[in-house]
Structures are given as C-alpha cells and as structure tokens.
Write a protein that holds these residues in place. Structure first.
Motif, PDB file in Angstrom:
ATOM      1  N   LEU A  19       0.831  -1.205   0.000  1.00  0.00           N
ATOM      2  CA  LEU A  19       0.000   0.000   0.000  1.00  0.00           C
ATOM      3  C   LEU A  19       0.864   1.253   0.000  1.00  0.00           C
ATOM      4  O   LEU A  19       0.605   2.197  -0.765  1.00  0.00           O
ATOM      5  CB  LEU A  19      -0.924   0.005   1.222  1.00  0.00           C
ATOM      6  N   ALA A  20       1.888   1.300   0.843  1.00  0.00           N
ATOM      7  CA  ALA A  20       2.759   2.475   0.905  1.00  0.00           C
ATOM      8  C   ALA A  20       3.443   2.737  -0.434  1.00  0.00           C
ATOM      9  O   ALA A  20       3.512   3.884  -0.906  1.00  0.00           O
ATOM     10  CB  ALA A  20       3.803   2.299   2.008  1.00  0.00           C
TER      11      ALA A  20
ATOM     12  N   GLN B  55      -9.933   2.812  -4.559  1.00  0.00           N
ATOM     13  CA  GLN B  55      -9.314   1.492  -4.439  1.00  0.00           C
ATOM     14  C   GLN B  55      -8.269   1.465  -3.336  1.00  0.00           C
ATOM     15  O   GLN B  55      -8.207   0.507  -2.548  1.00  0.00           O
ATOM     16  CB  GLN B  55      -8.677   1.097  -5.774  1.00  0.00           C
ATOM     17  N   LEU B  56      -7.443   2.488  -3.272  1.00  0.00           N
ATOM     18  CA  LEU B  56      -6.433   2.545  -2.224  1.00  0.00           C
ATOM     19  C   LEU B  56      -7.071   2.706  -0.842  1.00  0.00           C
ATOM     20  O   LEU B  56      -6.578   2.153   0.148  1.00  0.00           O
ATOM     21  CB  LEU B  56      -5.463   3.689  -2.503  1.00  0.00           C
TER      22      LEU B  56
ATOM     23  N   ARG C 259      -6.697   0.436   2.573  1.00  0.00           N
ATOM     24  CA  ARG C 259      -6.417   0.991   3.890  1.00  0.00           C
ATOM     25  C   ARG C 259      -7.412   0.489   4.927  1.00  0.00           C
ATOM     26  O   ARG C 259      -7.042   0.118   6.055  1.00  0.00           O
ATOM     27  CB  ARG C 259      -6.471   2.525   3.801  1.00  0.00           C
ATOM     28  N   ILE C 260      -8.679   0.454   4.556  1.00  0.00           N
ATOM     29  CA  ILE C 260      -9.710  -0.015   5.476  1.00  0.00           C
ATOM     30  C   ILE C 260      -9.515  -1.488   5.799  1.00  0.00           C
ATOM     31  O   ILE C 260      -9.621  -1.910   6.955  1.00  0.00           O
ATOM     32  CB  ILE C 260     -11.112   0.233   4.868  1.00  0.00           C
TER      33      ILE C 260
ATOM     34  N   PHE D 238      -8.784  -3.089   9.478  1.00  0.00           N
ATOM     35  CA  PHE D 238      -9.625  -4.098  10.123  1.00  0.00           C
ATOM     36  C   PHE D 238      -8.810  -5.326  10.512  1.00  0.00           C
ATOM     37  O   PHE D 238      -9.123  -6.005  11.498  1.00  0.00           O
ATOM     38  CB  PHE D 238     -10.778  -4.501   9.200  1.00  0.00           C
ATOM     39  N   ALA D 239      -7.775  -5.641   9.738  1.00  0.00           N
ATOM     40  CA  ALA D 239      -6.955  -6.815  10.033  1.00  0.00           C
ATOM     41  C   ALA D 239      -6.073  -6.604  11.261  1.00  0.00           C
ATOM     42  O   ALA D 239      -5.875  -7.533  12.057  1.00  0.00           O
ATOM     43  CB  ALA D 239      -6.089  -7.156   8.821  1.00  0.00           C
TER      44      ALA D 239
END
Length: 299
Positions: A180-181, A206-207, A211-212, A216-217
């Motif tokens: 993601l980064a 999409q990004l 992030r969400i 949540f993980a």
C-alpha cells in the motif's frame, strides 16, 4: 478496550525496522531466490542478535507479531515462521536461538540451509530427511519434500501451530502495508493525461479500500496476540490474508504491467503475499474450521 504498545515494544519495533531498512532486504531476497544465501544469512544473524529467534520462548506473542510484521514489510528471506515461531514452542527443551531449523507443512521451507528439519505426521512431530525440491510461487521460498523419521516429543504442538499461524498473519499484514505504501507513492508520481493518476477518484477509492481492509486486520492480529486461541488466530489469518491479497491486487493494478515484472521490486511482495496466503492454513480452511467450531458451540 484500548490497546496500545508499551514503550519497550515500540522501541523494539523501531529498532527492528531501522535494522531492516538499512539492510537492503530486497537485494537479499533476490540473491536468496537465485541460490545465493550469504546476504540473507548475514541478515539472519543480525536479527538473531536482536533477539528475534528467541521471542517465542522468551517474550509475548505481541513481540512475535511486531517482529513478523517487520519481516513482512521488508520481505526478509528465510524460514522465519518455522524457526522463530513454531519450533521454539514445539520443542521447548531445545535451544534453537542460534540455529536455523525448519518444519514441513507439508513442504520444508529452505531446508537447504537448515541445521535441522522436522515434519508433522499423524499429529506428532518427527525428525525428517530432505528429498526433492518442489516449485514455489515465490522463488525466494525454497520448498522441499521430506520423509518422516524418528518421532520427537512435542507437548505443545497445537500451541506452536497457533503461534506460527499468527506469525504468518502478522507477516501478511506487514507485506500488505508495504504494498500500500509503495502504491500510494507511485500514484503520486505516475502521470496520465497531464495529471498524477492518484488524483483520480477511482484510484483513491481502491487505495482507500485497501487501507480499510488493513485497518480491520490489525486489531484482529494483535487482539489474537493478547490471548492466543484457535478462534482468534483463525480470524486473524483470514482477515490479514484477504487484506494483503487486496493490497496486492490493487497495487498491481495501479502500477500496471511494470508491477508484475521480476526486475521491479513490487513483485517481491506480490509473490510473498501469494505464497503466505496458503501457508499455515488457507483462508478457506480457516473459515471452514471457524464456522464448524461456532456451530458446534451452539449445539
């Protein structure tokens, strides 16, 4: 409940990240994939000096998760889950802090550099003899067939498996965060029709979804670390695998064809995520177990 890391845990995570950031782990990963283990073994020794190989026996599962999130974020090569998460609990009377050991689940990861190789057969830990190498989706993960030998007393086999699964979830979380980064940084630089592609709403959405998913993980992973149970570990592995997979898919999409090439660093994380999804239980197998367990508890 509000969960925050202690100052000691934050300092450990920062020290580990600083070490890995300076170590050129991508180059070590590429060399490992090509059969040159020297850079990766030097990195292994430095992480062992920092105490990573002793965490499962001497620290809490929270520190284990911090270490494996960093390993995933920096795509460090080697049988880390097997040697630093599973076997220290499976063999509590054996000092493995200065050795590299691995276990077949069902294939032995990096058995070509291991000091000792084990396998689980019929619910019991055995010493193992290494056989032929088999193909892996991640070329930095060298997998080998094994033959079970003499049984080894292992009183904590289930607990060891749970901690190893949790370590895999943390590693997936770290890998997803890195993808993601890198994806966010890339969409700020790549232009199309005279403007950065990150300025388009479709890319932003999409990004944001990635992030969400990662957000949540994370509480599931570290919540499981506070009280390791089969249920909590299964939930953590499911969510982290799904979140990392989403990060990989979106990362590949925003990078375009370059993201899939071996020459581009992103491919190191894409392949690691793909391999870790099924390691120590696929999301589908954990979902099936979790559903059956929940239904059984209601009957």
């Amino acid at each position: 409940m509000k969960f925050t890391l202690t100052d000691e845990q934050t300092g450990f995570a920062r020290s580990l990240d600083d070490l890995l950031s300076r170590a050129d782990t991508v180059a070590a990963n590429r060399a490992w994939a090509a059969g040159d283990h020297e850079p990766g073994l030097k990195l292994w020794a430095r992480l062992a000096d920092l105490g990573v190989t002793s965490l499962a026996a001497e620290a809490s599962p929270v520190e284990v998760c911090l270490a494996f999130e960093a390993i995933g974020r920096h795509v460090a090569p080697g049988p880390w889950i097997e040697s630093a998460a599973f076997l220290p609990l499976a063999l509590p009377d054996t000092d493995l802090s200065e050795s590299r050991a691995t276990v077949a689940m069902p294939y032995a990861l990096d058995a070509d550099i291991a000091d000792a190789v084990y396998t689980v057969a019929d619910g019991q830990l055995h010493q193992a003899t290494v056989g032929e190498r088999v193909a892996s989706v991640d070329p930095s993960r060298h997998l080998f067939e094994v033959t079970a030998g003499e049984p080894v007393d292992s009183p904590n086999l289930d607990a060891a498996h749970d901690l190893a699964t949790l370590a895999g979830a943390a590693e997936l979380l770290g890998a997803g965060e890195r993808v993601l980064a890198d994806s966010v940084a890339y969409v700020k630089q790549r232009t199309q029709f005279g403007r950065p592609i990150g300025s388009y709403q479709a890319i932003k959405h999409q990004l944001a979804d990635v992030r969400i998913a990662l957000d949540f993980a994370r509480p599931l992973v570290y919540g499981a670390a506070l009280g390791v149970t089969r249920r909590s570990v299964a939930a953590a592995k499911i969510q982290s695998a799904d979140a990392a997979n989403l990060a990989a898919r979106v990362g590949l999409q925003v990078h375009g064809a370059i993201g899939y090439t071996d020459e581009y660093d992103l491919s190191r994380w894409l392949l690691r995520i793909r391999a870790l999804q099924s390691a120590w239980g696929s999301p589908a197998s954990h979902r099936a177990w979790l559903i059956n367990d929940l239904l059984a508890s209601r009957s």
